[in-house]
Design an enzyme around this catalytic site. Structure first.
Site, PDB file in Angstrom:
ATOM      1  N   GLY A  71      -0.397  16.019 -48.729  1.00 54.82           N
ATOM      2  CA  GLY A  71       1.007  15.682 -48.961  1.00 54.82           C
ATOM      3  C   GLY A  71       1.936  16.371 -47.978  1.00 54.82           C
ATOM      4  O   GLY A  71       2.901  15.773 -47.486  1.00 54.82           O
ATOM      5  N   TRP A  79       1.467  14.722 -44.623  1.00 59.51           N
ATOM      6  CA  TRP A  79       2.099  13.395 -44.618  1.00 59.51           C
ATOM      7  C   TRP A  79       3.568  13.507 -44.233  1.00 59.51           C
ATOM      8  O   TRP A  79       4.111  12.636 -43.538  1.00 59.51           O
ATOM      9  CB  TRP A  79       1.962  12.748 -46.002  1.00 59.51           C
ATOM     10  CG  TRP A  79       2.725  11.463 -46.140  1.00 59.51           C
ATOM     11  CD1 TRP A  79       2.320  10.215 -45.750  1.00 59.51           C
ATOM     12  CD2 TRP A  79       4.033  11.282 -46.702  1.00 59.51           C
ATOM     13  NE1 TRP A  79       3.288   9.278 -46.032  1.00 59.51           N
ATOM     14  CE2 TRP A  79       4.353   9.901 -46.619  1.00 59.51           C
ATOM     15  CE3 TRP A  79       4.963  12.149 -47.269  1.00 59.51           C
ATOM     16  CZ2 TRP A  79       5.558   9.379 -47.081  1.00 59.51           C
ATOM     17  CZ3 TRP A  79       6.164  11.631 -47.737  1.00 59.51           C
ATOM     18  CH2 TRP A  79       6.452  10.262 -47.639  1.00 59.51           C
ATOM     19  N   HIS A  80       4.226  14.583 -44.652  1.00 55.22           N
ATOM     20  CA  HIS A  80       5.649  14.744 -44.354  1.00 55.22           C
ATOM     21  C   HIS A  80       5.904  14.962 -42.866  1.00 55.22           C
ATOM     22  O   HIS A  80       6.952  14.543 -42.357  1.00 55.22           O
ATOM     23  CB  HIS A  80       6.227  15.919 -45.143  1.00 55.22           C
ATOM     24  CG  HIS A  80       6.591  15.577 -46.555  1.00 55.22           C
ATOM     25  ND1 HIS A  80       5.700  15.678 -47.593  1.00 55.22           N
ATOM     26  CD2 HIS A  80       7.753  15.130 -47.099  1.00 55.22           C
ATOM     27  CE1 HIS A  80       6.296  15.309 -48.716  1.00 55.22           C
ATOM     28  NE2 HIS A  80       7.534  14.966 -48.443  1.00 55.22           N
ATOM     29  N   GLY A  81       5.007  15.631 -42.183  1.00 57.11           N
ATOM     30  CA  GLY A  81       5.261  15.879 -40.773  1.00 57.11           C
ATOM     31  C   GLY A  81       4.081  16.516 -40.077  1.00 57.11           C
ATOM     32  O   GLY A  81       3.268  17.210 -40.703  1.00 57.11           O
ATOM     33  N   TYR A 133      15.068  12.257 -44.767  1.00 57.36           N
ATOM     34  CA  TYR A 133      13.728  11.691 -44.936  1.00 57.36           C
ATOM     35  C   TYR A 133      13.444  10.553 -43.966  1.00 57.36           C
ATOM     36  O   TYR A 133      12.322  10.044 -43.933  1.00 57.36           O
ATOM     37  CB  TYR A 133      13.511  11.247 -46.388  1.00 57.36           C
ATOM     38  CG  TYR A 133      12.647  12.223 -47.152  1.00 57.36           C
ATOM     39  CD1 TYR A 133      11.331  11.919 -47.489  1.00 57.36           C
ATOM     40  CD2 TYR A 133      13.128  13.472 -47.514  1.00 57.36           C
ATOM     41  CE1 TYR A 133      10.530  12.815 -48.173  1.00 57.36           C
ATOM     42  CE2 TYR A 133      12.339  14.380 -48.202  1.00 57.36           C
ATOM     43  CZ  TYR A 133      11.040  14.040 -48.530  1.00 57.36           C
ATOM     44  OH  TYR A 133      10.244  14.939 -49.205  1.00 57.36           O
TER      45      TYR A 133
END
Length: 527
Positions: free
Chosen positions: A359, A362-364, A524
């Site tokens: 997770g 996935w964000h960066g 986001y």
């Protein structure tokens, strides 16, 4: 033709918080949709209009990446069709694996290639050039949605086949649709709209096909619903206020601390971290509120994505309140397939950490995101062990203490989430623990001058920024901890004079800020 029109308009910005979107794109999209609903002879035209409007909205950012979105939609629909039609089940599984590999590879190429090349060069002292790829807008979101669709199509077919065989053996009529009926132009448009629907396309909520596609088919949603329009306008006004009044102005404090200051005192560091914690919440929840409001204009109910997360009394409760649709995806498509709560306790802890590492990544593409995910995975594991202990020894922590521990952990973890690199994160953390000195004085001269410069450029100076730090903090605390959140107002499905007056007031203030300052993208959008 589309590229030419977009290139002419590129001098403007098409964001939810811009005049071009609010006064041009949204009214045209809304009127066109319901005019077609009322007068078009073909019932597919209104859906086609929304799909084209959504693709135009996406292409406005960078028309070069429009084929990527369209290609992704067509490819995944084709794979889902093959999963539905192919026999035997082993071939269905092969199509599913092909679809998953293709989606993950596409996301990985654009998002993580430079990260892996940089770290490979660092470890092996090599000199491979990075590609400097621009991350296609929304790729992280529409990829997850389509992965979920493929997996659910496969699971649904696994359930359908035994039922169909059972019906045949009983010489009973088969009520389930045969595989060849899966594809139709109407169904494809529903799917394309599920992926590309512009209110949720760019940054969520991460919608599920089971909650979206039936709404596109529902004939009751084809007519103007004035209650939905009024409620949508109210929710949109809340989101606009959160974004342009609170989030954008809180950003000045966070940006200074993370990006401009060379060192931070105790007070400065805490002001920096808290500013970002509230900036991120109001920015992202503001976007989701605006998306929900816009969806209601078209009689589409998007899922709630926030439920007062900073009121959480433990980290598990936080993830039930924060980015709810991402939590749902991680649980249903990662955590449960890994065994969920059915495996040994140590394996559960491993799975929690692994899921949140993914997770975070996935964000960066950065070590700071990996550390952020690792911290949350460890925190969830510790909380699970603590919960077992409290049930065993009949111990309950005071709520205020539980809240303080939870909120401060979340605030600390956000430091890694925001920082551009580990050096920047450690700079803030050193200040937070007092390694640069504990001083109760005001901000440094440089920070004060910066804030004063910001104040002088604001029309609402006398209202909001007479004492910037104090008044902004009071406003954020009241909204975060005292008022009902927008999800409660959304679920009430009622409009009264208080909500109507509030919507007018919030929109008026929001428009003043929109025209008084330059527009900023939602945080986001970067993920």
């Amino acid at each position: 033709m589309l590229a030419s029109i977009i290139s002419i308009l590129r001098v403007f910005v098409l964001l939810f918080n811009t005049p071009l979107f609010i006064f041009a794109f949204l009214p045209v999209g809304f009127l066109g949709y319901f005019i077609l609903q009322a007068y078009a002879k073909n019932p597919l035209f209104p859906k086609l209009w929304l799909v084209l409007a959504s693709l135009f909205f996406y292409a406005f950012w960078n028309v070069k990446y429009l084929p990527l979105l369209v290609g992704s939609i067509v490819f995944n629909y084709f794979v889902a069709l093959k999963i539905h039609q192919t026999q035997p089940n082993a071939y269905k599984r092969l199509w599913l694996i092909l679809g998953l590999i293709a989606n993950v590879s596409l996301l990985g190429f654009f998002k993580y290639t430079d990260f892996f090349l940089t770290n490979f060069n660092l470890i092996w002292k090599s000199h491979f050039e990075t590609l400097h790829l621009i991350l296609p807008l929304a790729i992280s979101f529409f990829t997850l949605q389509q992965i979920a669709y493929l997996m659910d199509t496969y699971k649904q077919n696994q359930i359908m086949q035994p039922k169909m065989r059972e019906r045949v053996s009983e010489n009973a009529p088969i009520l389930l649709n045969p595989p060849t009926s899966f594809f139709s132009l109407s169904h494809f448009l529903d799917y394309a709209l599920f992926v590309s629907f512009f209110p949720q396309l760019i940054a969520g909520p991460i919608v599920h096909h089971s909650e979206m596609m039936p709404q596109f088919k529902d004939k009751n949603n084809q007519y103007l619903n004035y209650r939905n329009i009024a409620l949508g306008l109210f929710i949109f006004s809340i989101g606009l206020f959160k974004k342009v009044v609170i989030a954008d102005n809180t950003a000045h404090f966070a940006d200074f601390g993370f990006d401009k200051a060379t060192s931070l005192s105790f007070i400065q560091a805490w002001m920096t971290s808290l500013s970002y914690s509230f900036q991120l919440y109001f920015d992202f929840s503001g976007y989701c509120d605006m998306a929900i409001g816009i969806g209601l204009f078209f009689n589409i109910k998007l899922p709630i994505n926030f439920n007062s997360p900073y009121k959480a009394l433990n980290i598990q409760d936080f993830w039930r309140r924060w980015h709810i649709t991402l939590s749902r995806f991680l649980k249903e498509y990662l955590y449960i397939p890994l065994g969920g709560n059915r495996v040994k306790e140590l394996i559960v802890y491993r799975n929690l950490i692994l899921v949140f590492l993914i997770g975070g990544f996935w964000h960066g593409a950065g070590w700071t995101f990996i550390i952020w995910g690792l911290l949350h995975g460890i925190a969830l594991s510790v909380h699970r062990a603590y919960s077992h202990a409290t049930r065993k020894f009949h111990f309950t922590m005071p709520k205020i203490l539980a809240w303080l521990i939870t909120f401060n952990f979340i605030n600390l973890a956000w430091v890694f989430f925001r920082a551009k690199n580990l050096e920047s994160a450690l700079k803030v953390l050193k200040g937070m623990v007092g390694l640069n000195g504990v001083s109760l004085c005001h901000l440094s001269k440089e920070a004060s001058e910066f804030l004063n410069r910001v104040n002088d450029n604001m029309i609402m100076h006398t209202i909001m920024y007479a004492s910037p730090t104090f008044k902004m903090c009071v406003l954020m605390i009241i909204i975060s901890f005292c008022l009902k959140n927008s999800s409660h107002l959304y679920q009430s499905n009622q409009m009264d004079w208080i909500k109507t007056t509030s919507a007018c007031l919030l929109l008026s203030i929001g428009f003043l800020f929109i025209f008084a300052s330059s527009q900023s993208v939602f945080l986001y959008f970067n993920f």
